[in-house]
Design a protein around this motif. Sequence first.
Motif, PDB file in Angstrom:
ATOM      1  N   THR A   1       0.820  -1.217   0.000  1.00 59.68           N
ATOM      2  CA  THR A   1       0.000   0.000   0.000  1.00 59.68           C
ATOM      3  C   THR A   1       0.853   1.267   0.000  1.00 59.68           C
ATOM      4  O   THR A   1       0.315   2.372   0.112  1.00 59.68           O
ATOM      5  CB  THR A   1      -0.963   0.014   1.202  1.00 59.68           C
ATOM      6  N   LYS A   2       2.163   1.075  -0.121  1.00 62.07           N
ATOM      7  CA  LYS A   2       3.126   2.172  -0.210  1.00 62.07           C
ATOM      8  C   LYS A   2       3.188   3.060   1.035  1.00 62.07           C
ATOM      9  O   LYS A   2       3.570   4.218   0.966  1.00 62.07           O
ATOM     10  CB  LYS A   2       2.876   3.001  -1.462  1.00 62.07           C
ATOM     11  N   LYS A   3       2.814   2.487   2.164  1.00 63.78           N
ATOM     12  CA  LYS A   3       2.964   3.198   3.444  1.00 63.78           C
ATOM     13  C   LYS A   3       4.407   3.067   3.935  1.00 63.78           C
ATOM     14  O   LYS A   3       4.891   3.934   4.656  1.00 63.78           O
ATOM     15  CB  LYS A   3       2.019   2.636   4.504  1.00 63.78           C
ATOM     16  N   TRP A   4       5.041   1.955   3.591  1.00 64.38           N
ATOM     17  CA  TRP A   4       6.438   1.714   3.922  1.00 64.38           C
ATOM     18  C   TRP A   4       7.213   1.455   2.640  1.00 64.38           C
ATOM     19  O   TRP A   4       6.652   1.000   1.640  1.00 64.38           O
ATOM     20  CB  TRP A   4       6.596   0.485   4.808  1.00 64.38           C
ATOM     21  N   LEU A   5       8.495   1.731   2.698  1.00 65.30           N
ATOM     22  CA  LEU A   5       9.407   1.390   1.607  1.00 65.30           C
ATOM     23  C   LEU A   5      10.128   0.084   1.958  1.00 65.30           C
ATOM     24  O   LEU A   5      10.269  -0.246   3.135  1.00 65.30           O
ATOM     25  CB  LEU A   5      10.443   2.488   1.406  1.00 65.30           C
ATOM     26  N   ALA A   6      10.597  -0.605   0.941  1.00 69.37           N
ATOM     27  CA  ALA A   6      11.346  -1.841   1.177  1.00 69.37           C
ATOM     28  C   ALA A   6      12.661  -1.561   1.896  1.00 69.37           C
ATOM     29  O   ALA A   6      13.280  -2.479   2.436  1.00 69.37           O
ATOM     30  CB  ALA A   6      11.614  -2.550  -0.141  1.00 69.37           C
TER      31      ALA A   6
END
Length: 84
Positions: free
Chosen positions: A25-30
């Motif tokens: 959900t693009k709340k965190w980056l890898a």
Amino acid sequence: MDLIFNTLGWIGALLFLFSYFLLITKKWLATSFAFHLCNIIGGIFLSMSTFYDASYPATFVNLVWALIAAYGMYNDQYKKNKLD
């Protein structure tokens, strides 16, 4: 003892799912510290649970998952500190 190791397994599984959901959900980056930390703790907890259940292939996969996440965390933090 069953309750303790089953609880650790459930927490580990939820951490994997939680971190993956936030990544998708693009709340965190890898490359985020929290993403790596959830994967490290999740891998360790699941490894403890599967080892207790004598599921050694699953133990191996989860330990390697945790090690890969630790390497990713180290690598990302190293790059971040190098840029500062």
